[in-house]
Motif scaffolding. Sequence first.
Motif, PDB file in Angstrom:
ATOM      1  N   ARG A  93       0.736  -1.427   0.063  1.00 61.40           N
ATOM      2  CA  ARG A  93       0.052   0.052   0.001  1.00 61.40           C
ATOM      3  C   ARG A  93       0.835   1.426   0.020  1.00 61.40           C
ATOM      4  NH1 ARG A  93      -5.555  -0.127   1.945  1.00 61.40           N
ATOM      5  NH2 ARG A  93      -6.470  -2.240   2.469  1.00 61.40           N
ATOM      6  N   GLN A 111       2.391   1.834  -3.252  1.00 63.77           N
ATOM      7  CA  GLN A 111       1.470   2.304  -4.165  1.00 63.77           C
ATOM      8  C   GLN A 111       1.165   3.805  -4.067  1.00 63.77           C
ATOM      9  OE1 GLN A 111       0.068   0.681  -6.781  1.00 63.77           O
ATOM     10  NE2 GLN A 111       0.030  -1.158  -6.563  1.00 63.77           N
ATOM     11  N   VAL A 112       1.147   4.169  -2.937  1.00 65.65           N
ATOM     12  CA  VAL A 112       0.951   5.663  -2.763  1.00 65.65           C
ATOM     13  C   VAL A 112       1.977   6.486  -3.361  1.00 65.65           C
ATOM     14  CG1 VAL A 112       0.943   7.292  -0.781  1.00 65.65           C
ATOM     15  CG2 VAL A 112      -0.270   5.297  -0.463  1.00 65.65           C
ATOM     16  N   ALA A 145      -5.053   3.192  -0.590  1.00 65.44           N
ATOM     17  CA  ALA A 145      -4.200   2.627  -1.758  1.00 65.44           C
ATOM     18  C   ALA A 145      -4.488   1.066  -1.855  1.00 65.44           C
ATOM     19  CB  ALA A 145      -2.847   2.747  -1.360  1.00 65.44           C
TER      20      ALA A 145
END
Length: 631
Positions: free
Chosen positions: A102, A105-106, A212
């Motif tokens: 996550r 991904q951010v 995310a």
Amino acid sequence: MSGWGDLYSLPMLPSWVPGTAAGIISLHLIQKLLFPYFWADLGYLLKVLIYGLRVEMYQLQGKIVTVLDKFVKLAEKQPHKPFLIYEGKVYTYRDVDRRSNRIAQVFLHHGTLKKGDTVAMLMGNEPDFIHVWFGLAKLGCVVAFLNFNVRSRSLLHCVVSCEPKILIVGADLLGTLEEILPNLQEGVGVWIMTKDSTFPRVHTLLDKIEAASEDPVPVTRRCASTLKSSVLYIFTSGTTGLPKAAVISHMQVLKGAAGLWAFGATAEDIIYITLPLYHSAASLLGVGGCIELGATCVLKKKFSASQFWSDCKKYNVTVIQYIGELCRYLCSQPVKEGEKNHKVRLAVGNGVRNDVWREFLDRFGAVKICEFYGATEGNICFMNHTGKIGSVGRTNFFYKLFFPFDLIKYDFQKDEPIRNKHGWCEKVKKGEAGLLVSKVNAKNPFFGYAGNKKHTEKKLLCEVFKKGDLYFNTGDLMVQDHENFLYFWDRIGDTFRWKGENVATTEVSDVIVMLDFIQEANVYGVSVPDHEGKAGMASLVLKQNTSLDLEQMYKQVVTYLPSYACPLFLRVQEKMEMTGTFKQQKFRLVDEGFNPSTITDPLYFLDNSKKAYVLLTKEVHEMILSGKMKL
């Protein structure tokens, strides 16, 4: 009816069997007598070789397997196994993998980070430290661990030296961020682990993590082209000045992660990490070691001596980590019933004093103390695989073939290695203290410090024994005994020269802490006008409900120390200043010296004419400076 005659019908052993048995027994006895550590050395050496060959085989097959790659594989292989336990909450291998995805991904969608960019982390011990670290590593970023104990200008120095694109700050460190934010260089994006922010131009991360995707980012982002590429910046503890950002490669992470395995830890072990994650002992040896084993680690926000053993019992801990004074803090706790009722079998770390080592074993049971030696940025490591009290490790002919090192003569007055008339350094004899230098070559490289070419060059010694050779200067003085055990003696910055003799601060402090009213002793050298070298000074912390017995102090130092090593000055403090890794801070104390006009702590002076320690008044101080008082 059977009789004696039947004995003669039994098959007789061949005549060579008794001779062979006697020979084997003789060889065993000779080995025990002349080479008592042969099998222990062989077992350890084989482990080192096996691990090295495994890494080499991967590279020959065109695979670069990093510690992060191993973690991702484990998340697939054992997704439900606990990887991390923090304040009672369990995070499985899959949980940590998905949350770190996550975070990756951010930043992938934010678009500011490229592969190879540096990101600085200012976070305490918490699960999100590991999540953020792994998430950034999955993007191929170099992650700089900032020491949260460092503040203001020193912290700014650390940020500047690693040149980050982004600074990520933990929710509990926003006050520290506030101190440096106005002076932070332009171009550094700041992200905080909260859902909202009162700071201008500061991004929030927690809200974006929750929104995310858990999908992994492309593997190409984290793929390493070589094990020598940089992956971390870990700052030195700064015991003698401003911290330096040591460049850590994938290879160094792999070596650090193999430490627990080399000492005999397994996948079934539960490792207790109380040290700060910004330090290599916790991040590489602890978390990395946990991944290497496929084991579980219990993370503590902050070391607590009073809660240590109850935590160990609560979580069934089998392996603990220590550094510096941590073991002494445990021994200083009030004695409780059932202190040996735990499952801890290994204690891995460095910096434990001999007396504390013995007391620890007597009090807390059959725990194998696994002392090792290794600097964060260094290219040499020793491991005490035999458990010999006081030693940091062993060496032998074969070990030196793979990891060449030497102990050389050192001039404390000039603060440099001694060279002979031909310009070469000279090795010390066994039993003598010498500067540890380690050969820099393709197999044992030195990567230096980020943003500081001068400090990198300063750590290298050229043409030590022959033209063209290059050695890493550890800055540590070591002694090798006749059994090839190695012992830490002192830091060259800590060792000082007085009356033409070298004084080892560790030796002096060990003598002082033998006194039953002394809790801690920090020994260092201070400059005295018109005197060569440095005079010894000891900063003391007294045990609770005790007072300083100056008569006993005098008797102790003159009885157990040579005259030149007896501290001339004493300073009594309420609390000892330590680094974040439980090392005594000397830099400020040395700078402050022994001036009663500027120091509010009680000061004492060794008056040889009175054969006693006396109060160091302004008048006595002036007499010392003017030369009227003989030192």
